[in-house]
Design a protein around this motif. Structure first.
Motif, short mmCIF file in Angstrom:
data_model
loop_
_atom_site.label_atom_id
_atom_site.label_comp_id
_atom_site.label_asym_id
_atom_site.label_seq_id
_atom_site.Cartn_x
_atom_site.Cartn_y
_atom_site.Cartn_z
N GLY A 1 24.67 -35.39 10.87
CA GLY A 1 24.62 -37.00 10.76
C GLY A 1 24.30 -37.88 12.03
N ALA A 2 23.20 -38.41 11.68
CA ALA A 2 23.00 -39.59 12.79
C ALA A 2 24.17 -40.00 13.38
CB ALA A 2 21.91 -40.63 12.37
N ILE A 3 24.81 -40.29 13.21
CA ILE A 3 26.09 -41.20 13.45
C ILE A 3 27.78 -39.94 13.62
CG2 ILE A 3 28.32 -43.08 13.53
CD1 ILE A 3 25.23 -44.06 14.00
N ALA B 1 25.55 -46.76 7.20
CA ALA B 1 24.17 -46.73 7.65
C ALA B 1 23.57 -45.67 8.80
CB ALA B 1 23.24 -47.57 7.13
N GLY B 2 22.85 -45.41 8.80
CA GLY B 2 22.56 -44.79 10.39
C GLY B 2 21.24 -44.16 10.67
N HIS B 3 20.34 -45.31 10.56
CA HIS B 3 18.76 -44.63 10.70
C HIS B 3 18.48 -44.69 12.18
CE1 HIS B 3 19.18 -47.73 7.08
NE2 HIS B 3 19.72 -47.33 6.44
N THR B 4 17.40 -43.94 12.09
CA THR B 4 17.16 -43.28 13.98
C THR B 4 15.37 -43.92 13.95
OG1 THR B 4 18.46 -41.36 13.23
CG2 THR B 4 16.90 -41.42 14.93
N LEU B 5 14.91 -44.63 15.08
CA LEU B 5 13.70 -45.16 15.09
C LEU B 5 13.55 -44.17 16.68
CD1 LEU B 5 14.85 -48.79 15.12
CD2 LEU B 5 14.34 -47.02 13.06
N GLU C 1 17.26 -39.71 4.42
CA GLU C 1 15.49 -39.60 3.88
C GLU C 1 14.39 -39.97 5.22
OE1 GLU C 1 17.59 -41.75 2.13
OE2 GLU C 1 17.51 -41.24 0.34
N GLY C 2 14.99 -40.61 6.22
CA GLY C 2 13.80 -41.64 6.96
C GLY C 2 13.99 -43.07 6.33
N LYS C 3 14.74 -43.34 6.45
CA LYS C 3 13.81 -44.96 5.94
C LYS C 3 14.01 -45.51 7.34
CE LYS C 3 18.02 -45.37 3.76
NZ LYS C 3 18.42 -43.40 3.82
N GLY C 4 14.86 -45.55 8.32
CA GLY C 4 15.03 -45.46 9.82
C GLY C 4 13.11 -45.42 10.53
N LYS C 5 12.75 -44.67 10.35
CA LYS C 5 11.54 -44.25 10.22
C LYS C 5 10.48 -45.03 10.43
CE LYS C 5 7.51 -41.73 11.05
NZ LYS C 5 7.12 -40.03 11.07
N ILE C 6 10.42 -45.64 8.88
CA ILE C 6 9.26 -45.84 7.95
C ILE C 6 9.28 -47.27 7.81
CG2 ILE C 6 9.01 -46.46 5.98
CD1 ILE C 6 7.57 -43.26 7.10
N PRO D 1 26.71 -31.75 9.57
CA PRO D 1 26.23 -30.92 9.02
C PRO D 1 25.70 -31.62 7.85
CG PRO D 1 27.89 -29.59 9.49
CD PRO D 1 28.20 -31.19 9.73
N ARG D 2 24.29 -31.75 7.75
CA ARG D 2 23.89 -31.97 6.31
C ARG D 2 24.31 -30.97 5.31
NH1 ARG D 2 19.49 -36.21 8.41
NH2 ARG D 2 21.05 -38.01 9.46
N ARG D 3 24.28 -30.75 3.72
CA ARG D 3 24.51 -29.94 2.98
C ARG D 3 22.25 -30.13 2.82
NH1 ARG D 3 28.29 -32.15 -0.99
NH2 ARG D 3 27.34 -30.72 -2.45
N SER E 1 5.29 -37.45 6.45
CA SER E 1 6.26 -37.84 7.75
C SER E 1 5.87 -37.09 8.45
CB SER E 1 7.11 -38.46 7.67
OG SER E 1 7.54 -38.35 9.84
N THR E 2 4.87 -36.49 9.76
CA THR E 2 5.07 -35.42 10.34
C THR E 2 5.45 -35.08 11.20
OG1 THR E 2 3.28 -35.42 11.70
CG2 THR E 2 2.74 -34.78 8.95
N GLY E 3 6.46 -35.80 11.87
CA GLY E 3 7.39 -35.84 13.44
C GLY E 3 7.90 -37.42 13.05
N PRO E 4 9.06 -37.37 13.93
CA PRO E 4 9.98 -38.30 13.59
C PRO E 4 9.62 -39.51 14.66
CG PRO E 4 10.67 -36.42 15.87
CD PRO E 4 9.44 -35.99 14.57
N GLU E 5 8.90 -39.17 15.31
CA GLU E 5 7.59 -40.16 15.97
C GLU E 5 6.87 -41.34 15.18
OE1 GLU E 5 6.88 -39.94 19.88
OE2 GLU E 5 7.99 -38.34 20.38
N MET F 1 8.92 -37.23 3.38
CA MET F 1 8.83 -37.12 4.55
C MET F 1 9.19 -35.40 5.47
SD MET F 1 9.24 -40.31 5.19
CE MET F 1 9.76 -40.10 7.57
N LYS F 2 9.36 -35.45 6.57
CA LYS F 2 9.51 -33.69 7.46
C LYS F 2 9.04 -33.03 6.61
CE LYS F 2 14.10 -34.47 9.28
NZ LYS F 2 15.38 -34.97 9.36
N ILE F 3 7.75 -32.85 6.05
CA ILE F 3 6.52 -32.23 5.73
C ILE F 3 7.08 -30.64 6.93
CG2 ILE F 3 4.93 -32.46 6.46
CD1 ILE F 3 5.17 -31.79 3.52
N ASP F 4 6.64 -31.34 8.23
CA ASP F 4 6.99 -30.26 9.58
C ASP F 4 8.35 -29.56 9.15
OD1 ASP F 4 7.57 -32.76 10.45
OD2 ASP F 4 8.83 -31.93 11.54
N VAL F 5 9.06 -29.95 8.62
CA VAL F 5 10.25 -28.24 8.74
C VAL F 5 10.21 -27.70 8.23
CG1 VAL F 5 12.93 -28.99 8.33
CG2 VAL F 5 11.56 -31.21 9.30
N LEU F 6 8.97 -27.78 7.02
CA LEU F 6 8.94 -26.66 5.78
C LEU F 6 7.74 -25.37 6.42
CD1 LEU F 6 8.90 -28.33 2.54
CD2 LEU F 6 10.82 -27.33 3.71
#
Ligand code: GDP
Ligand code: IMO
Ligand code: MG
Length: 432
Positions: free
Chosen positions: A300-302, A40-44, A15-20, A306-308, A416-420, A332-337
């Protein structure tokens, strides 16, 4: 002001746990993982640097934070030291000294990886779609009371005895039930001896550290792994992971008491994803799904799988709000829409007898009897990337967020409006 905050996934993970968690660690003294392992794979993302942590808590980028691995985590020493080496290579040279591991955490060994892979093969078309990291078999051994724990490394005579007993049982399984290659005692022991001293130097009494921290007013962030619907009890069983991913797991897996949690932040995407097998009522198996996967980089981060992808599911969220006692949401990821003409929100499940359910079923097979009921909202067709103020969002994006908030019945604290880190609307910082 909340001192102790839980950050957890409300969907099927990623969901974006790593960023938060990384973002909130600015205000945290300690970050603790209580369940899961290197599944787990949490992206920072910080500037042009991207770090993916698996076992190590997401607080690791902040040099003042202590990172704890609690008793509920399954620890692969190989994975842990591999990850520390990656962190060191990316400039975080003090990682090893800031990570403490509970003596009561379970040791995940190569035998568990072998069983995980053999078990998935044997399941054939009913495979869970695990990450293949040995997570399930390691938890099985823990619950069956034949597992090895990090603290067992103190006494190698006891360790060897326990390892032999474990392998007698597991290799019998491997050879005679799965028809797979056995894993040798010597190869496991050799691997362990290479890292034993380093790992023992990291051992600490995690629950005691948390108790002391609480008494001295320090701030603790509990970082969940996976998501609510991968929970072993409340997820889409058996298509789940093998730990309690819900808020309660933070207590049992770290040794903090329930009264010491002040705020539970549920992380959710503005749509839904899941990786691996199992039910997914709002899944989009069409071009639109393909489009969202591409724009959202839903791989998948690791594992790179492909995610469904599917629409936001407010029915599932209703259960997530209750069983996690959510205080607020990070959307999260409102920008994707941004480019969609319209968006659908699942607000109910239609059952076979024509009635409507407001809560999701508890077992995977029951999902074949439900059809999502949608309401449609107009898209905003404008970029939200990097927006930091709610009022700067297009009005249709504001309306979509407010509708999700209304359906969940808890306030949206972060958008969240982007990964950073900076690409965030902080409506109400749960830790500040
Ligand atoms: P986690 O497992 O819950 O920590 O999530 P993952 O790191 O597996 O997946 C989330 C992905 O979304 C990562 O690649 C993040 O960098 C990315 N991400 C997080 N927030 C946003 C956002 O608001 N917008 C976009 N476009 N990407 C995001
Ligand atoms: P983070 O923390 C998404 C899924 C697997 C599979 C099921 C069981 O990054 O959100 P396991 O290896 O745990 O026995 O696999 O759980 N799964 C995840 N999906 N994000 C994760 O972690 C996951 N960890 C496990 O894909 O369906
Ligand atoms: Mg992930």
């Amino acid at each position: 002001m909340p001192n102790n905050v839980v950050v957890l996934g409300t969907q099927w993970g990623d969901e974006g746990k790593g960023k938060i968690a990384d973002l909130l660690t600015v205000n945290a003294d300690i970050v603790v993982r209580s369940q899961g392992g290197n599944n787990a794979g949490h992206t920072l993302v910080v500037g042009d640097k991207k770090v993916v942590v698996r076992l190590v808590p997401s607080g690791i980028l902040h040099s003042s934070s202590l990172c704890l691995i609690g008793s509920g985590v399954v620890v692969s020493p190989e994975a842990l030291f591999g990850e520390i080496a990656e962190l060191t290579a990316s400039g975080i040279t003090d990682a090893e000294s800031r990570i403490k591991v509970s003596a009561a955490s379970s040791l995940l060994l190569p035998i568990h990886v072998a069983i995980d892979k053999a078990s998935e093969l044997k399941r054939g078309k009913n495979a869970i779609g695990t990450t293949g990291r040995g997570i399930g078999p390691c938890y099985e051994d823990k619950i069956a009371r034949r597992g090895l724990r990090v603290g067992d490394l103190y006494d190698m005579e006891v360790f060897k005895e326990k390892l032999q007993a474990l392998l007698d049982y597991r290799n019998f399984n491997l050879k005679h039930y799965y028809g797979a290659e056995e894993v040798s005692f010597d190869s496991i022991l050799e691997g362990i001896m290479k890292v034993r001293e380093r790992l023992l130097a990291m051992v600490a009494d995690v629950s005691a550290i948390l108790a002391d921290a609480r008494k001295s007013g320090k701030k603790i962030l509990f970082e969940g792994a996976q998501g609510t619907f991968l929970d072993i009890d409340y997820g889409t069983y058996p298509y789940v992971t093998s730990s309690n991913t819900v808020a309660g797991g933070c207590c049992t897996g770290s040794g903090a008491g329930p009264r010491h949690i002040d705020y539970v932040l549920g992380i959710c995407k503005a749509y839904t994803t899941r990786v691996g097998g199992g039910p997914f009522p709002t899944e989009l198996n069409d071009e639109l799904g393909e489009y969202i996967r591409k724009v959202g980089a839903e791989f998948g981060a690791i594992t790179g799988r492909p995610r469904r992808v599917g629409w936001y599911d407010a029915v599932a969220m209703r259960r997530a709000v209750d069983i996690n006692s959510l205080s607020g949401l990070a959307l999260m990821k409102i920008d994707v829409l941004d480019d969609l003409d319209e968006l659908k929100i699942c607000t109910g499940y239609r059952l076979e007898d024509g009635t409507e359910s407001q809560l999701p079923p508890l077992a995977a097979y029951e999902y074949s009897k439900v059809t999502p009921i949608y309401e449609t909202m107009p898209g905003w067709k404008a970029s939200t990337v990097g927006i930091t103020k709610f009022e700067d969002l297009p009005v249709n994006a504001q309306a979509y967020i407010r509708r999700l908030e209304q359906l969940a019945g808890v306030p949206v604290a972060i958008i969240s409006t982007g990964p950073e880190r900076e690409q965030t609307i902080m409506v109400q910082n749960p830790m500040a």
